[in-house]
Write a protein that holds these residues in place. Structure first.
Motif, PDB file in Angstrom:
ATOM      1  N   ARG A  79       0.840  -1.191   0.000  1.00  0.00           N
ATOM      2  CA  ARG A  79       0.000   0.000   0.000  1.00  0.00           C
ATOM      3  C   ARG A  79       0.877   1.244   0.000  1.00  0.00           C
ATOM      4  O   ARG A  79       1.636   1.475   0.948  1.00  0.00           O
ATOM      5  N   VAL A  80       0.799   1.970  -1.089  1.00  0.00           N
ATOM      6  CA  VAL A  80       1.505   3.242  -1.211  1.00  0.00           C
ATOM      7  C   VAL A  80       0.621   4.330  -0.624  1.00  0.00           C
ATOM      8  O   VAL A  80      -0.596   4.349  -0.845  1.00  0.00           O
ATOM      9  N   ILE A  81       1.222   5.238   0.144  1.00  0.00           N
ATOM     10  CA  ILE A  81       0.451   6.306   0.791  1.00  0.00           C
ATOM     11  C   ILE A  81       1.023   7.657   0.368  1.00  0.00           C
ATOM     12  O   ILE A  81       2.236   7.894   0.461  1.00  0.00           O
ATOM     13  N   HIS A  82       0.136   8.523  -0.098  1.00  0.00           N
ATOM     14  CA  HIS A  82       0.521   9.893  -0.451  1.00  0.00           C
ATOM     15  C   HIS A  82      -0.405  10.846   0.292  1.00  0.00           C
ATOM     16  O   HIS A  82      -1.490  10.444   0.741  1.00  0.00           O
ATOM     17  N   THR A  83       0.018  12.087   0.455  1.00  0.00           N
ATOM     18  CA  THR A  83      -0.807  13.053   1.171  1.00  0.00           C
ATOM     19  C   THR A  83      -1.200  14.211   0.262  1.00  0.00           C
ATOM     20  O   THR A  83      -0.478  14.560  -0.672  1.00  0.00           O
ATOM     21  N   MET A  84      -2.341  14.787   0.562  1.00  0.00           N
ATOM     22  CA  MET A  84      -2.868  15.938  -0.181  1.00  0.00           C
ATOM     23  C   MET A  84      -3.276  16.980   0.853  1.00  0.00           C
ATOM     24  O   MET A  84      -4.364  16.944   1.398  1.00  0.00           O
ATOM     25  N   ASN A  85      -2.382  17.900   1.124  1.00  0.00           N
ATOM     26  CA  ASN A  85      -2.622  18.871   2.183  1.00  0.00           C
ATOM     27  C   ASN A  85      -3.633  19.935   1.761  1.00  0.00           C
ATOM     28  O   ASN A  85      -4.510  20.312   2.525  1.00  0.00           O
ATOM     29  N   VAL A  86      -3.476  20.434   0.530  1.00  0.00           N
ATOM     30  CA  VAL A  86      -4.381  21.457   0.003  1.00  0.00           C
ATOM     31  C   VAL A  86      -5.071  20.873  -1.224  1.00  0.00           C
ATOM     32  O   VAL A  86      -4.497  20.886  -2.319  1.00  0.00           O
ATOM     33  N   PRO A  87      -6.272  20.318  -1.086  1.00  0.00           N
ATOM     34  CA  PRO A  87      -6.951  19.709  -2.239  1.00  0.00           C
ATOM     35  C   PRO A  87      -7.175  20.713  -3.359  1.00  0.00           C
ATOM     36  O   PRO A  87      -7.755  21.779  -3.142  1.00  0.00           O
ATOM     37  N   GLN A 137      -9.376  19.409   7.400  1.00  0.00           N
ATOM     38  CA  GLN A 137      -9.537  20.038   8.707  1.00  0.00           C
ATOM     39  C   GLN A 137     -10.127  21.438   8.612  1.00  0.00           C
ATOM     40  O   GLN A 137     -10.787  21.905   9.540  1.00  0.00           O
ATOM     41  N   GLU A 138      -9.911  22.110   7.488  1.00  0.00           N
ATOM     42  CA  GLU A 138     -10.357  23.493   7.376  1.00  0.00           C
ATOM     43  C   GLU A 138     -11.634  23.649   6.557  1.00  0.00           C
ATOM     44  O   GLU A 138     -12.432  24.549   6.816  1.00  0.00           O
ATOM     45  N   LYS A 139     -11.799  22.816   5.561  1.00  0.00           N
ATOM     46  CA  LYS A 139     -13.015  22.929   4.749  1.00  0.00           C
ATOM     47  C   LYS A 139     -13.336  21.584   4.114  1.00  0.00           C
ATOM     48  O   LYS A 139     -12.469  20.704   3.997  1.00  0.00           O
ATOM     49  N   GLU A 140     -14.576  21.436   3.716  1.00  0.00           N
ATOM     50  CA  GLU A 140     -15.039  20.197   3.095  1.00  0.00           C
ATOM     51  C   GLU A 140     -14.363  20.009   1.745  1.00  0.00           C
ATOM     52  O   GLU A 140     -14.176  20.960   0.978  1.00  0.00           O
ATOM     53  N   VAL A 141     -13.992  18.778   1.455  1.00  0.00           N
ATOM     54  CA  VAL A 141     -13.302  18.468   0.207  1.00  0.00           C
ATOM     55  C   VAL A 141     -14.325  18.343  -0.924  1.00  0.00           C
ATOM     56  O   VAL A 141     -15.381  17.711  -0.761  1.00  0.00           O
ATOM     57  N   ASP A 142     -14.017  18.937  -2.053  1.00  0.00           N
ATOM     58  CA  ASP A 142     -14.875  18.874  -3.232  1.00  0.00           C
ATOM     59  C   ASP A 142     -15.130  17.412  -3.607  1.00  0.00           C
ATOM     60  O   ASP A 142     -14.196  16.617  -3.773  1.00  0.00           O
ATOM     61  N   LYS A 143     -16.401  17.046  -3.750  1.00  0.00           N
ATOM     62  CA  LYS A 143     -16.758  15.667  -4.097  1.00  0.00           C
ATOM     63  C   LYS A 143     -16.193  15.249  -5.446  1.00  0.00           C
ATOM     64  O   LYS A 143     -15.977  14.056  -5.688  1.00  0.00           O
ATOM     65  N   ASN A 144     -15.970  16.216  -6.349  1.00  0.00           N
ATOM     66  CA  ASN A 144     -15.403  15.875  -7.651  1.00  0.00           C
ATOM     67  C   ASN A 144     -13.986  15.321  -7.517  1.00  0.00           C
ATOM     68  O   ASN A 144     -13.570  14.456  -8.302  1.00  0.00           O
ATOM     69  N   ILE A 145     -13.255  15.807  -6.515  1.00  0.00           N
ATOM     70  CA  ILE A 145     -11.910  15.286  -6.270  1.00  0.00           C
ATOM     71  C   ILE A 145     -11.992  13.842  -5.800  1.00  0.00           C
ATOM     72  O   ILE A 145     -11.263  12.964  -6.278  1.00  0.00           O
ATOM     73  N   LEU A 146     -12.902  13.577  -4.867  1.00  0.00           N
ATOM     74  CA  LEU A 146     -13.067  12.211  -4.368  1.00  0.00           C
ATOM     75  C   LEU A 146     -13.528  11.275  -5.480  1.00  0.00           C
ATOM     76  O   LEU A 146     -13.030  10.145  -5.607  1.00  0.00           O
TER      77      LEU A 146
END
Length: 262
Positions: free
Chosen positions: A185-193, A228-237
């Motif tokens: 399992r490769v893990i990457h982070t997305m701090n600012v979507p 943590q600061e705002k809801e993530v755009d569903k299009n990204i998900l």
């Protein structure tokens, strides 16, 4: 499904080629405008500067670091930030010049595509990792993800470079090794979507996954997203799901402990 994926890949590559622009400047320097966006939704630009030995320097001309400084973020304000900055750019094979604040690589005609790709990844990653609001973030998001893995006894390696089918190398933050019939399992982070970061991750993973399959690796990608600061755009998900990438909202990180610790 295979035909659909090939069509999506072609559309994406056509989009990149259409959005790339090259402009001659003084003294043989070439300005390269890319389709990837910064946090202002402006297209990232790099410059190819010819060197006397026939090679050339690819540089951001100090844009990323200067932009962060103008936003009040000093990379030299703490040892932790300096160390993480160095870890990021070293992972991409990118150098920095403290006098001009530029990020750069030295390239020749044979490795120009790979070097350009790695410089752009480093630019976006530095921007993404450090462009955080002062009032709410006490530690950087990637470190938070690493601390989460460690606190839940999940074994991992960090700062992983994986080769892609195209010949490009791609940087990922963590890797949880496979065990028996459980995939790595490769893990990457997305701090600012953002759409720019999304496109970069999808392109990198598509290239990486094809190479891993060819090498008989069963590999999955998990992207931890800072909500943590705002809801993530569903299009990204939705875009991640279409590409068979597993998005993990930070607020729901507990849901993957059993999966990652297996």
């Amino acid at each position: 499904m295979t035909v659909a994926k090939e069509n999506l890949k072609k559309l994406y590559l056509d989009w990149i080629n259409k959005k790339l622009a090259y402009k001659d400047l003084d003294a043989g320097t070439i300005e390269i405008t890319t389709p990837f966006l910064d946090r202002h939704n402006d297209r990232l630009q790099i410059y190819a500067v010819p060197l006397e030995n026939g090679d050339f320097k690819l540089t951001d001309d100090g844009y990323i670091i200067t932009d962060l400084q103008m936003s009040g973020l000093d990379l030299n304000s703490s040892a932790k930030r300096k160390q993480l900055f160095r870890t990021i750019i070293n992972g991409y094979g990118v150098s920095s010049n403290s006098d001009s604040d530029e990020l750069f690589v030295i390239a020749d005609s044979s490795n120009f595509p790979t070097k350009k790709h790695m410089l752009l990844q480093a630019m976006m990653t530095v921007n993404d990792m450090f462009m955080t609001t002062k009032s709410t973030v006490t530690s950087l998001f990637t470190e938070d993800v690493g601390a989460f893995l460690e606190s839940n006894n999940i074994r991992f390696s960090e700062n992983i470079i994986l080769g892609g089918k195209s010949g490009y190398n791609h940087h990922y933050h963590y890797l949880v090794p496979h065990f028996k019939n459980i995939p790595e399992r490769v893990i990457h982070t997305m701090n600012v979507p953002s759409k720019g970061t999304l496109s970069n991750i999808i392109f990198s993973w598509s290239d990486t996954r094809e190479a891993r399959i060819k090498q008989n690796y069963n590999t999955e990608l998990y992207v931890f997203i800072n909500d943590q600061e705002k809801e993530v755009d569903k299009n990204i998900l939705n875009a991640f799901h279409i590409e068979e990438i597993k998005p993990v909202l930070w607020s729901k990180r507990e849901s993957v402990i059993d999966i990652l610790s297996a």
